[in-house]
Design a protein around this motif. Structure first.
Motif, mmCIF file in Angstrom:
data_model
loop_
_atom_site.group_PDB
_atom_site.id
_atom_site.type_symbol
_atom_site.label_atom_id
_atom_site.label_comp_id
_atom_site.label_asym_id
_atom_site.label_seq_id
_atom_site.Cartn_x
_atom_site.Cartn_y
_atom_site.Cartn_z
ATOM 1 N N THR A 197 43.464 45.231 18.333
ATOM 2 C CA THR A 197 43.921 43.855 18.263
ATOM 3 C C THR A 197 43.744 43.461 16.719
ATOM 4 O O THR A 197 42.972 43.992 15.663
ATOM 5 C CB THR A 197 43.533 42.572 18.569
ATOM 6 O OG1 THR A 197 42.542 42.266 18.790
ATOM 7 C CG2 THR A 197 44.312 42.740 20.690
ATOM 8 N N VAL A 198 44.919 42.626 16.043
ATOM 9 C CA VAL A 198 45.222 42.516 14.327
ATOM 10 C C VAL A 198 43.579 41.428 14.205
ATOM 11 O O VAL A 198 42.979 41.014 13.614
ATOM 12 C CB VAL A 198 45.835 41.265 14.170
ATOM 13 C CG1 VAL A 198 45.615 40.821 12.653
ATOM 14 C CG2 VAL A 198 47.206 42.551 13.846
ATOM 15 N N GLU A 199 43.312 40.395 15.477
ATOM 16 C CA GLU A 199 42.395 39.581 15.565
ATOM 17 C C GLU A 199 40.572 40.328 15.335
ATOM 18 O O GLU A 199 39.635 39.904 14.751
ATOM 19 C CB GLU A 199 42.154 38.465 16.952
ATOM 20 C CG GLU A 199 43.380 37.704 17.094
ATOM 21 C CD GLU A 199 44.570 38.183 17.052
ATOM 22 O OE1 GLU A 199 44.545 39.304 17.390
ATOM 23 O OE2 GLU A 199 45.574 37.735 16.295
ATOM 24 N N ARG A 200 40.586 41.940 16.728
ATOM 25 C CA ARG A 200 39.332 42.255 16.102
ATOM 26 C C ARG A 200 38.769 42.747 14.552
ATOM 27 O O ARG A 200 38.105 42.530 13.915
ATOM 28 C CB ARG A 200 39.126 43.495 17.086
ATOM 29 C CG ARG A 200 38.804 43.726 17.548
ATOM 30 C CD ARG A 200 38.162 44.702 18.336
ATOM 31 N NE ARG A 200 37.264 45.665 18.309
ATOM 32 C CZ ARG A 200 37.077 47.367 18.698
ATOM 33 N NH1 ARG A 200 37.890 47.835 19.531
ATOM 34 N NH2 ARG A 200 35.903 47.669 18.917
ATOM 35 N N VAL A 201 40.264 43.014 14.267
ATOM 36 C CA VAL A 201 39.854 43.868 12.733
ATOM 37 C C VAL A 201 40.067 42.944 11.948
ATOM 38 O O VAL A 201 38.926 43.056 10.959
ATOM 39 C CB VAL A 201 41.512 44.069 12.349
ATOM 40 C CG1 VAL A 201 41.118 44.776 10.950
ATOM 41 C CG2 VAL A 201 41.643 45.914 13.166
ATOM 42 N N ARG A 202 40.635 41.649 12.287
ATOM 43 C CA ARG A 202 39.923 40.699 11.017
ATOM 44 C C ARG A 202 38.656 40.166 10.854
ATOM 45 O O ARG A 202 37.527 39.702 10.430
ATOM 46 C CB ARG A 202 40.947 38.783 11.412
ATOM 47 C CG ARG A 202 42.616 39.589 10.777
ATOM 48 C CD ARG A 202 42.761 37.392 11.173
ATOM 49 N NE ARG A 202 44.187 38.076 9.619
ATOM 50 C CZ ARG A 202 45.286 37.377 10.641
ATOM 51 N NH1 ARG A 202 45.167 37.201 11.198
ATOM 52 N NH2 ARG A 202 46.059 37.682 9.551
ATOM 53 N N ALA A 203 38.158 40.075 13.126
ATOM 54 C CA ALA A 203 36.490 39.163 12.753
ATOM 55 C C ALA A 203 35.907 40.589 12.068
ATOM 56 O O ALA A 203 34.388 40.436 11.652
ATOM 57 C CB ALA A 203 36.577 39.401 14.114
ATOM 58 N N ALA A 204 36.496 41.539 12.194
ATOM 59 C CA ALA A 204 35.234 43.360 11.449
ATOM 60 C C ALA A 204 35.187 42.678 9.982
ATOM 61 O O ALA A 204 34.411 43.573 9.185
ATOM 62 C CB ALA A 204 35.409 44.229 12.332
ATOM 63 N N THR A 205 36.259 42.333 9.340
ATOM 64 C CA THR A 205 36.737 42.490 8.223
ATOM 65 C C THR A 205 35.882 41.406 7.214
ATOM 66 O O THR A 205 35.599 39.842 7.711
ATOM 67 C CB THR A 205 37.561 42.732 7.826
ATOM 68 O OG1 THR A 205 38.313 43.408 8.617
ATOM 69 C CG2 THR A 205 38.285 42.936 6.156
ATOM 70 N N GLY A 206 34.687 40.969 6.049
ATOM 71 C CA GLY A 206 33.977 39.768 5.269
ATOM 72 C C GLY A 206 34.927 39.588 4.552
ATOM 73 O O GLY A 206 34.413 39.153 3.998
ATOM 74 N N PHE A 207 36.545 39.436 4.576
ATOM 75 C CA PHE A 207 36.725 39.574 3.385
ATOM 76 C C PHE A 207 38.305 38.915 4.303
ATOM 77 O O PHE A 207 39.348 40.084 5.303
ATOM 78 C CB PHE A 207 37.193 40.175 2.318
ATOM 79 C CG PHE A 207 37.521 41.807 2.296
ATOM 80 C CD1 PHE A 207 38.733 41.527 2.719
ATOM 81 C CD2 PHE A 207 37.078 42.186 2.062
ATOM 82 C CE1 PHE A 207 39.289 42.670 2.324
ATOM 83 C CE2 PHE A 207 36.939 43.827 1.820
ATOM 84 C CZ PHE A 207 38.090 44.103 2.802
#
Lengths: 245, 282
Positions: A197-207
């Motif tokens: 999911t988009v949320e999962r990518v966002r949570a795994a990205t530090g910016f």
């Protein structure tokens, strides 16, 4: 399209996403670093990018069947880099939103907390030939606001340096594909591997990542591609060791 | 004609503390390990080492012999990170001049061609410029006007390389797939020492494919016959890397490793200790 009953693993989507980096490149050297990029390059060579050049990992250029077709020792390899007839997919211990990459050390360079490889050829690669990246574990430790030592040059610094041959086609992670197709040349989520999911990518990205309204999924492998991955290129299933099911 | 053959001890007797030493090979491939081990048995220290780094750097760093390292990386190839280099670097044991692989190559070319620098499209935009504040740039004098990094010549007092075959005059042949940069190391140094797997007698290169004769005698000071002298790095086709031993090197505390394998009086004692270890673990 593949049969809808076939379950495709995340590692297989990663192979496809890496292979796609070389689509349309023509007669250039594909330099994959790591297993999944290597499977991707060989898959591309056997399917939609038949003109690609590949090496045996040492100094021999080999065809799809592994037979020698040329000589490429390190010094000539460096000429391929600066001549631009190469597209490398490197790793990154850290990468920022402009694509600045670090493989040298963690912490202050003058007194690093963790010494890594060193800059290797990242500076020359990024100023001369297209450089893509492969990140097997997408996390905020890798996707950082600022890298500790810029080895591979990102879009902001390349622009400031007047780098005329700089290009970062894509960053492939175990979660999706990222690119820099934004006005400010910052990282954008180009596709999600199915199941992510988009949320999962966002949570795994530090910016902050650019995410458009509708993010496509990374494409499915064709029946032929899946056969090549599973039966020809990686029959031992080593890909699952790099990206777990 | 001058017979340039020497023992490893005669080579290191010509090296002294404080000098700039180039070491050929690449990563954990065809490193002049017998000469490095001889260096470890001698009281030579405070070195500036120039290398595409492998266990040569790890050994010298662990033994505290390096004052400054000029390198784009240090790796054991099959083991990506060189543990002894890492430990020394994290302890601040030496000064690092970290430059890109291509910058390094052009630095060798510059030195071999007696040029003060060569322009390279590499380094700009990266932190190589930040951590090497002494690096300068040059602007193309032609219409393009592009700016390049002026890589300073990597001139050396002495170079050490290992090849497959050599004659007594200093001509040396590589039989593997890659010459690395060993000819440039020899040409970039005031004196160069070639160790080899086997000495060939006069006329021994009569049937050689000419382009395998990589190193020319005009650039060589001394020749050492050192069978298995690249151990535990690779020296194909004579032998591949000794992976089990390399793993031992990478996972054994330095003092323990040095005591068991490096404390003997000569290269022969090292090779015997390695053989004994292999028999033990078989």
């Amino acid at each position: 399209m593949t049969d809808s009953t076939v379950v495709i693993s995340r590692a297989e989507y990663c192979v496809i996403a890496c292979a796609e980096a070389w689509r349309g490149d023509g007669e250039v050297l594909a330099s994959p670093m790591g297993l999944i990029p290597s499977l991707g390059a060989r898959l591309a060579r056997r399917t939609f990018a038949p003109d690609l050049l590949l090496t045996d990992g040492e100094a021999t250029l080999v065809g799809a069947d592994g037979a020698a077709e040329g000589w490429l020792p390190y010094r000539r390899h460096l000429t391929m880099v600066t001549g631009g007839r190469r597209h490398v997919m490197m790793g990154a211990s850290q990468i920022d939103r402009f694509g600045n990459q670090n493989i040298s050390c963690i912490g202050d360079w003058a007194a690093p907390t963790r010494q890594l490889l060193g800059v290797r050829g990242a500076p020359v690669n990024t100023l001369n030939n297209p450089v893509s990246y492969w990140i097997p574990r997408h996390s905020p430790r890798v996707f950082v606001p600022e890298v500790d030592m810029v080895c591979g040059v990102g879009y902001d610094r390349a622009a400031a340096a007047g780098a005329r041959y700089h290009r970062i086609p894509r960053v492939v992670s175990d979660l999706g594909v990222l690119d820099f197709a934004t006005p400010g040349r910052t990282m954008r989520l180009a596709s999600l591997h199915p199941g992510v999911t988009v949320e999962r990518v966002r949570a795994a990205t530090g910016f902050e990542l650019t995410v458009e309204d509708k993010v496509p999924y990374t494409r499915d492998p064709t029946t032929e591609e899946l056969h090549l991955i599973r039966e020809v290129l990686d029959p031992e299933g080593r890909r699952d060791g790099e990206v777990r099911r | 004609m001058t017979d340039k053959t020497m023992t490893p001890e005669e080579v290191v007797a010509r090296l002294h503390s404080g000098m700039t030493l180039g070491i050929g090979g690449w990563g954990s491939r065809r490193k002049p390990m017998a000469l490095v081990r001889a260096l470890l048995r001698a009281p030579v220290t405070d070195l500036t080492v120039i290398s595409y780094g492998g266990p040569d750097v790890g050994l010298l760093a662990a033994a505290g012999r390096i004052r400054r390292l000029v390198a784009p990386f240090a790796t054991l190839d099959s083991i990506p990170l060189e543990p002894h280099f890492r430990a020394a670097r994290e302890a601040g044991a030496f000064t690092l001049t970290e430059i890109d692989e291509a910058m390094f190559m052009w630095g060798l070319h510059a030195a071999a061609n007696r040029l003060p620098f060569l322009p390279v499209r590499a380094g700009l935009g990266s932190d190589v410029m930040r951590v090497n504040p002494g690096l300068r740039t040059v602007t193309s004098p032609y219409e393009d006007g592009e700016t390049f990094v002026a890589v300073p010549a990597l001139h050396m007092d002495a170079a050490l390389v290992h090849l497959n075959r050599a004659d007594r005059l200093g001509n040396a042949q590589y039989l593997g797939p890659d010459p690395y940069f060993d000819d440039l190391f020899c040409e970039a140094a005031d004196s160069a020492y070639v160790s080899c797997e086997r000495l060939v007698e006069p006329g021994g290169f009569a049937d050689a494919v000419p382009q395998t004769l990589l190193v020319g005698r005009h650039s060589v000071t001394g020749v050492v016959e050192a069978p298995n002298g690249a151990h535990f790095t690779s020296c194909v086709p004579d032998y591949g890397r000794d992976e089990p031993f390399q793993k031992l090197y990478a996972t054994t505390p330095w003092d323990e490793f040095a005591t068991r394998f490096l404390a003997g009086p000569d290269e022969k004692s090292y090779q015997s200790a390695v053989q004994a270890w292999h028999e033990e673990v078989r």
